[in-house]
Scaffold this motif. Structure first.
Motif, short mmCIF file in Angstrom:
data_model
loop_
_atom_site.label_atom_id
_atom_site.label_comp_id
_atom_site.label_asym_id
_atom_site.label_seq_id
_atom_site.Cartn_x
_atom_site.Cartn_y
_atom_site.Cartn_z
N HIS A 79 35.69 38.04 45.73
CA HIS A 79 34.79 38.81 44.98
C HIS A 79 33.50 38.94 45.52
O HIS A 79 33.07 40.24 45.66
N GLU A 80 33.01 37.83 46.45
CA GLU A 80 31.83 37.78 47.13
C GLU A 80 31.98 38.71 48.38
O GLU A 80 31.06 39.52 48.71
N ALA B 122 36.32 52.77 34.76
CA ALA B 122 36.21 51.49 35.78
C ALA B 122 35.96 52.04 37.27
O ALA B 122 34.93 51.32 37.76
N ASP B 123 36.72 52.88 37.80
CA ASP B 123 36.45 53.25 39.25
C ASP B 123 34.96 53.57 39.75
O ASP B 123 34.54 53.27 40.54
N SER B 124 34.58 54.99 38.97
CA SER B 124 33.21 55.49 39.06
C SER B 124 32.18 54.21 38.99
O SER B 124 31.11 54.29 39.37
N ALA B 125 32.54 53.55 37.74
CA ALA B 125 31.55 52.22 37.60
C ALA B 125 31.38 51.57 38.61
O ALA B 125 30.42 50.85 38.90
N ALA B 126 32.37 50.99 39.06
CA ALA B 126 32.68 49.97 40.30
C ALA B 126 31.83 50.58 41.59
O ALA B 126 31.23 49.82 42.14
N ILE B 127 31.94 51.95 41.86
CA ILE B 127 31.42 52.50 43.14
C ILE B 127 29.70 52.64 42.91
O ILE B 127 29.05 52.21 43.63
N SER B 128 29.42 53.01 41.60
CA SER B 128 28.05 52.82 41.39
C SER B 128 27.50 51.28 41.45
O SER B 128 26.26 51.43 41.83
N CYS B 129 28.15 50.53 40.83
CA CYS B 129 27.52 49.21 41.19
C CYS B 129 27.31 48.86 42.58
O CYS B 129 26.68 48.14 42.80
N LEU B 130 28.39 49.27 43.34
CA LEU B 130 28.42 48.82 44.81
C LEU B 130 27.35 49.56 45.48
O LEU B 130 26.50 48.68 46.70
N TRP C 192 42.99 44.56 40.41
CA TRP C 192 41.94 43.51 40.96
C TRP C 192 40.73 44.18 40.73
O TRP C 192 39.72 43.49 40.40
N LEU C 193 40.51 45.45 40.76
CA LEU C 193 39.07 46.16 40.59
C LEU C 193 38.65 45.87 39.15
O LEU C 193 37.24 45.63 38.98
N ARG C 194 39.54 45.86 38.15
CA ARG C 194 39.19 45.53 36.78
C ARG C 194 38.54 43.90 36.68
O ARG C 194 37.69 43.65 36.07
N GLU C 195 39.33 43.20 37.45
CA GLU C 195 38.95 41.71 37.57
C GLU C 195 37.57 41.62 38.24
O GLU C 195 36.92 40.80 37.60
#
Length: 675
Positions: free
Chosen positions: A320-321, A351-359, A522-525
């Motif tokens: 994750h890190e 999930a996908d667009s939220a993950a990218i925004s967080c990145l 894994w992205l959701r995890e």
């Protein structure tokens, strides 16, 4: 006691950036000198950049690389420096290391083992140098320089090379180098990041230093060099089986130099004590290149304290890190090297667009933590565009200038995703828009209905009615990207890429697909971890509790009417199963029957008939959707199993589609109903 002060540099290079690459090399040389190092190992092909692709076959590339080397040589007075560059010799291009000693070129070592698997294509451009062969290279200046499989004796210290892949093979050059009494082995590398890969590197560095009885210097690239591969740096210096120094990984600095002091007499005695050591006393001495050199006297008091690993390296969730840092560094370099003015994300509330925004937000947090606000702004600003330095402590104002998001609703969009998108954007500090594209959507549907002379129905026109909704979202988000001069990020993930569960020119729109190498399960995890823990930044973790609004949802394309309760897994299959099938079928190259049997063991709770249907579905969708994978935006590589057809996973666009194999699987299931 004979002490040597050694240095390994990590560099953030760019292919064919002659002035930039040279300036970063010069910075490393001067930093090593300032730290009183005598030997400096630079990364593989550092003068040209590693990712030059077919430009390696251009005479201009080799000529300019050589000219750059000549300009850098005077900077090596009093030092021993290893430069990486391509060399055209005997009508072949070789991946070489030039060893400079006290301002002059001593010789060229050519790589013996070329990386030709995974995302590497070195045999396309370079020739492998034969073992224990030496030749004379005539330089453009008319000088005769030894080239080949060489060992250098510099002022009584013997120096040899393993160039990246050379250390990953069974027959390592270090075996012969040790037999010829090597004291130092330098490894200039361009080793891309993959999850957990640093432990493999550490093993061969430590084992090389122990088994060969030498001091070992490993230097790697860092950052997003050419667009797809991300390099994590990972400089290491080991001696006699002990790791003495290790540089930080995923640095946002363009140059980092790691130093350590070693005792050559200790490693020589280690060879003497090793019963298996068999010195080569007579043969192959023609491979030895000698040069006088006055080594400086060094005392233990001169030795710098070894650098300590970052605290995050000790965190329990290493994958994750690593993902957080690799993606953040990749985005940072892609943005500045493409001269973009931030990022645009079509934020769906999923999930996908939220993950990218967080990145993107993590990119800001990691970079500012290391560089400071002023340098961060200076690096990312470009002529005619400058970030506002003002920050409110958690850098939300910087994120707002670099991240624009938009929720684009149609009649089938629901309040849950709309609110989730708003909450995520607000938590990150993004500049957020809510765009209603339902009128555009309905206009397209009405136009086609008029042309066909009939009404479109979900029962007969399901795919067309879904895809048009995804596609009408593309022009507006592209327009925002053009207006801002920003980079549109595609939100497709690896699981969707495997089965083509994406709309071309819809949700696949973008110039970069930062999570196309990441499984959905894994992205959701990772998103759940980001909600409650998050990566370590400085001395604190960076969690985003608002992600709960995303994590509680079932993934859905939200393209069918609400009463149909559409979910991704109902359309496809459970994501953990999809990902397991993909690895067995694509990574391990198993056929449908074998994949089914493997899944039967891994997922015993799924009924055989259902498992067979999902296995059949995967292979059919995989085969028919290669054309989509060919058109995906460039993606980052996080492991060695990426589906990117331009690098790791090549597959025919047109094929038989496993027709016979799937028929055999269906027949097997029908004849064995009790499975």
């Amino acid at each position: 006691m004979k002490l040597l002060h050694l240095a390994a540099a990590v560099l953030n290079q760019t292919p064919l950036d002659w002035h930039g690459n040279a300036s970063r090399i010069l910075k490393a040389v001067r930093s090593a000198r300032a730290q009183r190092a005598t030997v400096l190992c630079l990364p593989e092909l550092c003068i040209t950049g590693y990712g030059c692709e077919d430009a390696f076959l251009s005479s201009n590339t080799c000529q300019r690389a050589w000219a750059t080397l000549q300009k850098l040589l005077p900077e090596t007075r009093g030092l021993i420096v290893a430069f990486g560059l391509p060399v055209l010799h005997q009508n072949a291009v070789f991946n070489c290391v030039a060893l400079a000693v006290d301002g002059r070129l001593l010789g060229l070592v050519a790589k013996r083992h070329l990386a030709g698997d995974g995302l590497h294509y070195e045999p396309r451009w370079f020739k492998a140098w034969p073992v224990q062969k030496r030749d004379i290279h005539i330089t453009p200046e008319g000088e005769s320089i030894p080239i080949g499989d060489l060992l250098f004796d510099v002022g009584g210290i013997r120096i040899g090379f393993e160039i990246c892949e050379d250390a990953w093979v069974a027959q390592r050059p270090g075996v012969l180098l040790a037999a010829h009494g090597a004291d130092l082995i330098l490894n200039p590398s361009a080793s891309h990041f993959a999850f957990g890969k640093t432990e493999i590197r550490k093993r061969f560095v430590l084992e090389g230093s122990r088994a060969f009885g030498v001091s070992y210097i490993y230097a790697n690239l860092v950052g997003n060099e050419a667009g797809r591969a991300i390099y994590d740096g990972d400089a290491m210096i080991a001696s006699g089986g002990r790791l003495i120094a290790e540089g930080p990984r995923f640095t946002f600095e363009e140059c980092r130099v790691t130093t350590a002091t070693v005792d050559v007499e200790l490693t020589r005695l280690m060879q003497a004590r090793t019963a298996s050591h068999r010195p080569s006393l007579i043969t192959d001495q023609h491979l030895l290149v000698s040069s006088p050199f006055l080594w400086p006297d060094i005392s233990l008091a001169d030795a710098p304290p070894p650098p300590t690993l970052s605290d995050w390296e000790h965190q329990p969730r290493q994958k994750h890190e690593e993902f957080s840092r690799a993606a953040a560094l990749g985005l940072f370099d892609y943005m500045r090297k493409s001269r973009s003015r931030g990022f645009i994300v079509s934020l769906s509330g999923g999930a996908d667009s939220a993950a990218i925004s967080c990145l993107v937000a993590l990119m800001v947090e990691f970079a500012v933590d290391e560089l400071g606000v002023d340098r961060f702004v200076q690096i990312l600003s470009s002529p005619g565009w400058k970030l506002d330095i003002l920050s409110d402590g958690n850098h939300r104002k910087l994120v707002r200038q670099l991240l624009t998001t938009a929720y684009q609703s149609t009649d089938n969009s629901g309040p849950v995703t709309k609110q989730a998108a708003f909450d995520i954007a607000e938590a990150l500090g993004a500049h957020h828009y809510e765009l209603d594209v339902s009128a555009i959507h309905q206009a397209y549907v009405s136009t086609i209905e008029h042309a066909l002379g009939r009404q479109l129905e979900w029962k007969t026109d399901d795919i067309a009615l879904q895809n048009i909704q995804a596609r009408v979202r593309s022009p507006g988000i592209w327009m925002l990207a053009n207006i801002n001069g920003a980079l549109l990020l595609s939100t497709s993930n690896r699981s969707e890429a495997a089965v083509g569960y994406a709309t071309m020119d819809g949700d696949t729109s973008g110039g970069l697909a930062p999570i196309a190498g990441i499984d959905k399960a894994w992205l959701r995890e990772w998103l759940s971890w980001m909600e409650t823990e998050g990566p370590l930044i400085g001395s604190q973790t960076f969690a985003i509790p608002t992600l709960r609004a995303v994590n509680v949802q079932q993934p859905t394309a939200e393209l069918r009417p609400p009463d149909q309760a559409q979910t991704d897994e109902n359309d496809l299959m459970p994501y953990p199963l999809l990902d397991a099938i993909e690895r067995a079928a694509i990574r391990d190259k198993q056929g449908p029957m074998d994949v089914f049997k493997i899944m039967r063991v891994q997922f015993p709770d799924i009924e055989a008939a259902q498992l067979g249907e999902w296995t059949d579905r995967f292979f059919r969708l995989w085969s028919r959707n290669q054309w989509k994978r060919e058109r995906y935006a460039p993606s980052f590589h996080y492991d060695d199993e990426n589906l990117d057809p331009k690098t790791w996973c090549r597959w025919p666009i047109l094929s038989g589609g496993f027709e016979i194999e799937l028929a055999e699987l269906r027949n097997y299931l029908s004849q064995n109903p009790a499975l």
